[in-house]
Enzyme design. Structure first.
Site, short mmCIF file in Angstrom:
data_model
loop_
_atom_site.label_atom_id
_atom_site.label_comp_id
_atom_site.label_asym_id
_atom_site.label_seq_id
_atom_site.Cartn_x
_atom_site.Cartn_y
_atom_site.Cartn_z
N PRO A 14 0.80 -1.22 0.00
CA PRO A 14 0.00 0.00 0.00
C PRO A 14 0.83 1.28 0.00
O PRO A 14 1.86 1.37 0.68
CB PRO A 14 -0.83 -0.11 1.28
CG PRO A 14 -0.17 -1.15 2.11
CD PRO A 14 0.51 -2.09 1.15
N ASN A 15 0.35 2.22 -0.77
CA ASN A 15 0.91 3.58 -0.90
C ASN A 15 2.20 3.64 -1.70
O ASN A 15 2.71 4.74 -1.96
CB ASN A 15 1.12 4.24 0.49
CG ASN A 15 -0.19 4.36 1.24
OD1 ASN A 15 -1.14 4.92 0.71
ND2 ASN A 15 -0.27 3.82 2.44
N ARG A 22 5.40 10.79 -2.52
CA ARG A 22 5.12 10.47 -1.12
C ARG A 22 6.38 10.66 -0.27
O ARG A 22 7.38 9.95 -0.48
CB ARG A 22 4.68 9.01 -1.04
CG ARG A 22 4.50 8.48 0.34
CD ARG A 22 4.39 6.97 0.34
NE ARG A 22 4.14 6.50 1.68
CZ ARG A 22 4.33 5.27 2.10
NH1 ARG A 22 4.76 4.34 1.27
NH2 ARG A 22 4.09 4.94 3.34
N TYR A 27 11.42 8.37 1.21
CA TYR A 27 11.35 7.30 0.21
C TYR A 27 12.06 7.62 -1.10
O TYR A 27 12.15 6.75 -1.98
CB TYR A 27 9.88 6.93 -0.04
CG TYR A 27 9.20 6.39 1.20
CD1 TYR A 27 9.63 5.20 1.77
CD2 TYR A 27 8.16 7.09 1.80
CE1 TYR A 27 9.03 4.70 2.92
CE2 TYR A 27 7.54 6.60 2.94
CZ TYR A 27 7.98 5.40 3.51
OH TYR A 27 7.39 4.91 4.64
N ASN A 78 7.63 -5.94 -0.86
CA ASN A 78 7.65 -4.83 0.09
C ASN A 78 6.21 -4.71 0.59
O ASN A 78 5.36 -4.11 -0.08
CB ASN A 78 8.09 -3.53 -0.59
CG ASN A 78 8.16 -2.38 0.42
OD1 ASN A 78 7.64 -2.49 1.53
ND2 ASN A 78 8.77 -1.27 0.04
N ALA A 81 3.08 -0.93 4.93
CA ALA A 81 2.54 -0.88 6.29
C ALA A 81 2.10 -2.27 6.79
O ALA A 81 2.15 -2.54 8.00
CB ALA A 81 1.38 0.10 6.37
N HIS A 84 4.06 -4.54 9.42
CA HIS A 84 4.10 -4.37 10.87
C HIS A 84 2.94 -5.05 11.61
O HIS A 84 3.00 -5.18 12.82
CB HIS A 84 4.16 -2.88 11.20
CG HIS A 84 5.22 -2.16 10.39
ND1 HIS A 84 6.56 -2.48 10.51
CD2 HIS A 84 5.12 -1.20 9.43
CE1 HIS A 84 7.25 -1.72 9.65
NE2 HIS A 84 6.40 -0.94 8.99
N GLU A 102 12.12 -9.94 1.68
CA GLU A 102 11.42 -8.73 2.15
C GLU A 102 12.27 -7.50 1.85
O GLU A 102 13.46 -7.48 2.14
CB GLU A 102 11.20 -8.87 3.67
CG GLU A 102 10.48 -7.73 4.32
CD GLU A 102 10.39 -7.91 5.84
OE1 GLU A 102 10.77 -8.99 6.36
OE2 GLU A 102 9.96 -6.96 6.51
N HIS A 104 12.48 -3.12 2.04
CA HIS A 104 11.97 -1.80 2.44
C HIS A 104 12.90 -0.74 1.89
O HIS A 104 14.13 -0.89 1.97
CB HIS A 104 11.90 -1.69 3.97
CG HIS A 104 11.00 -2.70 4.56
ND1 HIS A 104 9.64 -2.62 4.47
CD2 HIS A 104 11.26 -3.87 5.20
CE1 HIS A 104 9.10 -3.67 5.04
NE2 HIS A 104 10.06 -4.46 5.48
N SER A 106 13.18 2.33 3.08
CA SER A 106 13.78 3.01 4.23
C SER A 106 14.32 1.98 5.22
O SER A 106 13.94 0.81 5.20
CB SER A 106 12.72 3.89 4.92
OG SER A 106 11.67 3.09 5.43
N ARG A 111 13.54 4.36 12.26
CA ARG A 111 12.34 5.19 12.21
C ARG A 111 11.50 5.00 13.47
O ARG A 111 12.00 4.58 14.50
CB ARG A 111 11.57 4.88 10.91
CG ARG A 111 12.43 5.16 9.67
CD ARG A 111 11.67 4.93 8.40
NE ARG A 111 10.49 5.81 8.33
CZ ARG A 111 9.48 5.62 7.49
NH1 ARG A 111 9.51 4.59 6.64
NH2 ARG A 111 8.45 6.44 7.49
C1 DQA Z 1 8.20 0.77 3.86
C2 DQA Z 1 8.31 1.02 5.37
C3 DQA Z 1 6.97 0.87 6.05
O1 DQA Z 1 7.09 1.12 7.44
C4 DQA Z 1 5.97 1.85 5.47
O2 DQA Z 1 4.69 1.64 6.04
C5 DQA Z 1 5.91 1.84 4.00
C6 DQA Z 1 7.15 1.66 3.23
C7 DQA Z 1 9.54 1.04 3.12
O3 DQA Z 1 9.64 0.62 1.97
O4 DQA Z 1 10.43 1.68 3.67
O5 DQA Z 1 4.87 2.07 3.40
O6 DQA Z 1 7.87 -0.59 3.65
#
Ligand code: DQA
Length: 150
Positions: A14-15, A22, A27, A78, A81, A84, A102, A104, A106, A111
């Site tokens: 998502p997102n 964003r 990111y 990836n 959210a 978590h 997996e 990410h 960031s 964080r």
């Molecule tokens: C993320 C890190 C997650 O905590 C966050 O909710 C994201 C992006 C990352 O790629 O750094 O949406 O997965």
């Protein structure tokens, strides 16, 4: 040789469709289309075939993972959210007999506290975090190694 040899499923959560716009200070400025182009270029150099999915919906992510069984040699995910808290995504990855990497963008451990825990990591082969868009390319190298050593 299995029909899925060399096939890698990439799932963006998502997102991540908003990448580039964003929170670019976290990111980066690279868009999801840019990342997918880089991935496809590197995949063809490595002799891998990619299928790339982005979804904002947990159920779609679960369905996509379930369909990977027998169809893909590796999953790069990836979960954003969902990382978590989604036991459903974790269970789907655990249910299919396909190794998952997996990713990410960031470094989630630098964080907010709520991002420090991944429910996905214990069932993943490994995690790559903190290298921005390059993390996906590192994951592809890892997928290539996994597939070749299988
Ligand atoms: C993320 C890190 C997650 O905590 C966050 O909710 C994201 C992006 C990352 O790629 O750094 O949406 O997965």
């Amino acid at each position: 040789m299995a029909a899925c040899t060399g096939k890698v499923l990439v799932i963006h959560g998502p997102n991540l469709n908003l990448l580039g716009k964003r929170e670019p200070e976290i990111y980066g400025a690279t868009t999801l289309d840019d990342i997918n182009t880089l991935l496809n270029e590197r995949a063809s150099q490595l002799g891998l075939e990619l299928s790339i999915v982005q979804t904002n919906h947990e159920g779609v992510m679960v369905d996509t993972i379930q369909q990977a069984q027998d169809n893909f040699a590796c999953i790069i995910i990836n979960p954003a959210a969902f990382t978590h808290y989604s036991i459903a995504v974790r269970d789907a990855l655990a249910a299919v007999n396909v190794p998952a990497i997996e990713v990410h963008l960031s470094n989630i451990y630098r964080r907010e506290e709520f991002r420090h825990h991944s429910v996905i990591s214990p069932i993943a082969v490994g995690q790559i975090a903190g290298f921005g868009a390059n993390g996906y390319l590192l994951a592809l190298e890892a997928a290539s190694c996994l597939i070749r050593s299988a």
